[in-house]
Design a protein around this motif. Structure first.
Motif, mmCIF file in Angstrom:
data_model
loop_
_atom_site.group_PDB
_atom_site.id
_atom_site.type_symbol
_atom_site.label_atom_id
_atom_site.label_comp_id
_atom_site.label_asym_id
_atom_site.label_seq_id
_atom_site.Cartn_x
_atom_site.Cartn_y
_atom_site.Cartn_z
ATOM 1 N N SER A 377 -75.719 -1.599 -79.074
ATOM 2 C CA SER A 377 -76.746 -1.529 -80.108
ATOM 3 C C SER A 377 -78.103 -1.951 -79.568
ATOM 4 C CB SER A 377 -76.362 -2.422 -81.285
ATOM 5 O OG SER A 377 -77.416 -2.458 -82.230
ATOM 6 N N ARG A 378 -79.130 -1.178 -79.927
ATOM 7 C CA ARG A 378 -80.520 -1.547 -79.616
ATOM 8 C C ARG A 378 -81.148 -2.296 -80.784
ATOM 9 N NH1 ARG A 378 -78.075 0.475 -75.182
ATOM 10 N NH2 ARG A 378 -79.543 1.258 -73.643
ATOM 11 N N ASP A 379 -80.356 -2.613 -81.792
ATOM 12 C CA ASP A 379 -80.848 -3.391 -82.919
ATOM 13 C C ASP A 379 -80.964 -4.858 -82.509
ATOM 14 O OD1 ASP A 379 -81.766 -3.886 -85.458
ATOM 15 O OD2 ASP A 379 -80.080 -2.905 -86.470
ATOM 16 N N TYR A 380 -81.479 -5.688 -83.393
ATOM 17 C CA TYR A 380 -81.693 -7.089 -83.065
ATOM 18 C C TYR A 380 -81.088 -7.973 -84.147
ATOM 19 C CZ TYR A 380 -85.548 -6.374 -86.390
ATOM 20 O OH TYR A 380 -86.293 -6.044 -87.500
ATOM 21 N N ARG A 381 -80.856 -9.215 -83.782
ATOM 22 C CA ARG A 381 -80.415 -10.204 -84.757
ATOM 23 C C ARG A 381 -81.029 -11.550 -84.383
ATOM 24 N NH1 ARG A 381 -75.715 -10.214 -81.247
ATOM 25 N NH2 ARG A 381 -75.077 -12.374 -80.757
ATOM 26 N N ILE A 382 -80.992 -12.495 -85.320
ATOM 27 C CA ILE A 382 -81.568 -13.819 -85.106
ATOM 28 C C ILE A 382 -80.465 -14.850 -85.248
ATOM 29 C CG2 ILE A 382 -83.268 -15.499 -85.917
ATOM 30 C CD1 ILE A 382 -84.784 -13.032 -87.144
ATOM 31 N N GLU A 383 -80.249 -15.622 -84.190
ATOM 32 C CA GLU A 383 -79.236 -16.683 -84.189
ATOM 33 C C GLU A 383 -79.917 -18.019 -84.498
ATOM 34 O OE1 GLU A 383 -76.036 -16.498 -83.877
ATOM 35 O OE2 GLU A 383 -75.682 -14.463 -83.141
ATOM 36 N N LYS A 384 -79.361 -18.770 -85.443
ATOM 37 C CA LYS A 384 -79.969 -20.030 -85.869
ATOM 38 C C LYS A 384 -79.142 -21.218 -85.410
ATOM 39 C CE LYS A 384 -81.805 -17.865 -90.076
ATOM 40 N NZ LYS A 384 -81.846 -17.898 -91.559
ATOM 41 N N SER A 385 -79.832 -22.238 -84.895
ATOM 42 C CA SER A 385 -79.184 -23.491 -84.494
ATOM 43 C C SER A 385 -80.240 -24.589 -84.587
ATOM 44 C CB SER A 385 -78.600 -23.385 -83.079
ATOM 45 O OG SER A 385 -79.603 -23.039 -82.138
ATOM 46 N N THR A 386 -79.995 -25.706 -83.920
ATOM 47 C CA THR A 386 -80.971 -26.802 -83.943
ATOM 48 C C THR A 386 -81.231 -27.300 -82.527
ATOM 49 O OG1 THR A 386 -79.225 -28.448 -84.291
ATOM 50 C CG2 THR A 386 -80.307 -27.558 -86.257
ATOM 51 N N LEU A 387 -82.394 -27.890 -82.352
ATOM 52 C CA LEU A 387 -82.784 -28.505 -81.092
ATOM 53 C C LEU A 387 -83.382 -29.861 -81.438
ATOM 54 C CD1 LEU A 387 -83.240 -28.265 -77.996
ATOM 55 C CD2 LEU A 387 -85.490 -27.291 -78.522
ATOM 56 N N GLY A 388 -82.562 -30.905 -81.316
ATOM 57 C CA GLY A 388 -83.006 -32.208 -81.786
ATOM 58 C C GLY A 388 -83.247 -32.145 -83.283
ATOM 59 N N GLY A 389 -84.444 -32.505 -83.697
ATOM 60 C CA GLY A 389 -84.773 -32.430 -85.112
ATOM 61 C C GLY A 389 -85.454 -31.138 -85.506
ATOM 62 N N SER A 390 -85.498 -30.172 -84.606
ATOM 63 C CA SER A 390 -86.181 -28.901 -84.868
ATOM 64 C C SER A 390 -85.173 -27.785 -85.112
ATOM 65 C CB SER A 390 -87.076 -28.512 -83.684
ATOM 66 O OG SER A 390 -87.976 -29.536 -83.354
ATOM 67 N N ALA A 391 -85.594 -26.782 -85.870
ATOM 68 C CA ALA A 391 -84.804 -25.561 -85.996
ATOM 69 C C ALA A 391 -85.019 -24.724 -84.735
ATOM 70 C CB ALA A 391 -85.236 -24.780 -87.225
ATOM 71 N N LEU A 392 -83.955 -24.095 -84.253
ATOM 72 C CA LEU A 392 -84.037 -23.224 -83.081
ATOM 73 C C LEU A 392 -83.578 -21.829 -83.487
ATOM 74 C CD1 LEU A 392 -84.410 -22.643 -80.041
ATOM 75 C CD2 LEU A 392 -82.062 -23.473 -79.688
ATOM 76 N N LEU A 393 -84.466 -20.851 -83.359
ATOM 77 C CA LEU A 393 -84.145 -19.457 -83.637
ATOM 78 C C LEU A 393 -84.137 -18.696 -82.321
ATOM 79 C CD1 LEU A 393 -86.414 -18.726 -86.761
ATOM 80 C CD2 LEU A 393 -84.104 -19.674 -86.690
#
Length: 575
Positions: A377-393
């Protein structure tokens, strides 16, 4: 990407000093490819306090190795990726208007050699994305695809509908084509004549949005510390920490490597290599009649023969690749390209002496295990997690055509995390030099008359083509300085190069040769040009003799190992 030997004695660059002086922001975007800079622009236009860093030059990684097309991706219909095709053609239609200085209508013709080929394997591809037995698509399958493509393209009315022709009319229109063809199908997509400059316009738009936006190239994320991201200026070696409420990883094929450096290992990516060659072959250029030839080869690969800037671009490959490795076009790639050219235009001779430039890059595809690379797939997606106290996308996937929509999507995710509402739309907002770009002869004549500032008409038109309406700033810089044409090439002048260095975050010599200009792409680079540019750029950036020699040596290695260009062995710097 330039090698960097830290020079602690040199004062911090203006862009880097701005980051160090403002280490806290709402959003930190890591990765200055097209999707990273699009997200940066979107956030900046919403008034978000945003920082962008890129470990190399802007648009120097995967984004610099594109096929120079903006397209909906007709073949993605066979994968069932209808959302991606719809978004692609909508964004193509928009870019034809908002980036008219760099995105142009492109007539595209598919040579067809059978009626029914590919019909049996199409359902397998649609349902499983497995290649099966490779077969090029026949007329019936292509016709169905183009009818669907026209339906998706209807909105905006930017391009005509497709046309099918039989053998006689096809050969009358394109007499150099293989006489064994049965049909041609012609439709319109769009050419992206200068990807690197389009991406740079996006960066400049973001920086111009206000004091809450700042960016720097050649700044690398090297770790996570003290609740933030440890970054290093690759020029000086200086390290400092940047903190943000949201960290957005838009590193493309290097997304997993960036997350690993941040102490958040992932296995999102599974990238593939695409190679291209640029030919100086007037007969082949003429045979295309200004059209791109686009088709599926008998091995299942999508290939193209594309006239651009007086040259012919031929590509591309699609093989698994490791983002840690340098990307370059191999001898096997060249043999493959020559074979496909002879299949389409059998009476036109091509050989290695006509290759003036070659390039390869790595696509930011999602991990695909045993799935055939061409069907990932050439489509995209966004994976969500955390980095310390920050959101990581983490962005997984993405392509040039949909960069604005992708940036909008990522920005909406960030705004939701920040608890802010969108305040501006980029749907119809012109990009950089596309603002007020004249698209008719009368409008062009009026623009030249209003902005010439005493320069010859031909020079003004040249600058308008290069920079869009941002050419007005370049013209002002040229007309107010002691300008002269470079001794090594009549295509550029000293004041124009000075303007690029002063306003476009030039750090290394290859930034100018490979991305701010098309000198290398066109095959016009010489040892004399490299030496003279080193002198002009070096004078502006304060390089000493050793630094100039190092920059020249690095450019020579880069051109040789990554782009197939061997310069004359003896080189003496211009004084």
């Amino acid at each position: 990407m330039s090698e960097n030997v830290p020079n602690a004695s040199r004062p911090a660059r203006r862009d880097v000093a701005a980051l160090a002086a403002h280490p806290r922001s709402q959003v930190l975007v890591i990765g200055g490819g097209i999707n990273g800079v699009a997200t940066f622009r979107e956030l900046a236009l919403q008034g978000v306090d945003v920082t962008l860093i890129e470990r190399g030059d802007y648009i120097s990684g995967a984004s610099a190795a594109s096929s120079h097309m903006i397209h909906g991706g007709i073949r993605y219909l066979e994968n069932g990726e209808f959302r991606l095709v719809r978004e692609g053609v909508q964004e193509r239609n928009r870019l034809l208007k908002t980036a008219a200085h760099y995105v142009k209508p492109l007539r595209t013709t598919i040579p067809i050699f059978s009626m029914f080929s590919g019909i049996a394997s199409a359902p397998l591809r649609f349902l499983t994305h497995k290649q099966g037995t490779p077969k090029e698509r026949g007329a019936l399958l292509i016709k169905v695809g183009l009818v669907l493509y026209d339906a998706f393209s209807r909105d905006g009315g930017s391009v005509p509908r497709h046309q099918f022709l039989g053998r006689a009319k096809s050969l009358a229109a394109l007499p150099g084509l293989n006489k064994n063809l049965k049909y041609t199908a012609t439709y319109y997509d769009a050419a992206m004549v200068n990807p690197e400059r389009l991406g740079l316009d996006v960066v400049l738009d973001g920086n111009a949005a206000g004091d809450s936006a700042r960016s720097a190239n050649y700044v690398e994320a090297v770790g996570a510390v003290d609740g933030g991201v440890l970054v290093r200026d690759r020029l000086s070696g200086e390290e400092f920490v940047l903190t943000a409420d949201v960290v957005v990883n838009t590193s493309g094929p290097w997304t997993d490597l960036t997350n690993e450096a941040l102490g958040q290992p992932t296995t999102f990516m599974g990238s593939t290599k695409g190679s291209h060659i640029v030919l100086d072959n007037p007969q082949l250029f003429e045979a295309t009649q200004g059209r791109e030839l686009f088709f599926e080869n008998e091995d299942g690969r999508i290939v193209l023969i594309y006239p651009i800037k007086g040259r012919v671009l031929v590509g591309t490959t699609d093989t698994d690749a490791d983002p840690r490795d340098p990307m370059f076009t191999t001898e096997d790639d060249v043999d493959y390209f020559f074979k496909l050219v002879s299949h389409v235009f059998p009476d036109i001779a091509v050989d290695r002496s006509q290759i003036v430039f070659s390039f390869a890059g790595i696509r930011p595809l999602p991990r695909h295990d045993d799935e055939t690379p061409g069907f990932v797939s050439r489509d995209y997606r966004i994976e969500k997690s955390t980095l310390g106290g920050s959101a990581l996308l983490s962005l997984v996937g993405g392509k040039w055509t949909t960069f604005r929509a992708l940036g909008e999507h990522l920005t909406n995710e960030v705004l939701e995390i920040l608890g802010q509402r969108r305040s501006a739309s980029t749907t119809s907002l012109a990009i950089g030099g596309g603002k007020g770009f004249p698209t008719t002869d009368a409008a062009r004549d009026a623009w030249v008359a209003d902005n010439a500032a005493g320069l010859p008409r031909e020079r003004v038109l040249q600058l308008l083509e290069r920079y869009g309406t941002r050419a007005a700033e370049v013209i002002e810089a040229i007309s107010s300085s002691d300008d002269r044409t470079l001794d090594s090439t009549p295509l550029y002048s000293t004041a124009e190069i000075d303007y690029l260095v002063d306003h476009e975050s030039v750090v290394h010599l290859d930034d100018v040769l490979l991305r701010r200009t098309d000198i290398a792409f066109l095959g016009t680079v010489t040892a004399q040009i490299v030496d003279e540019l080193a002198a002009v750029v070096g004078a502006r950036l304060g390089w000493d003799a050793d630094e100039r020699l190092a920059e020249v040596a690095h450019v020579r290695r880069t051109l040789s190992t990554l782009h197939g260009i061997e310069l004359a062995p003896n080189s003496s710097l211009v004084n």
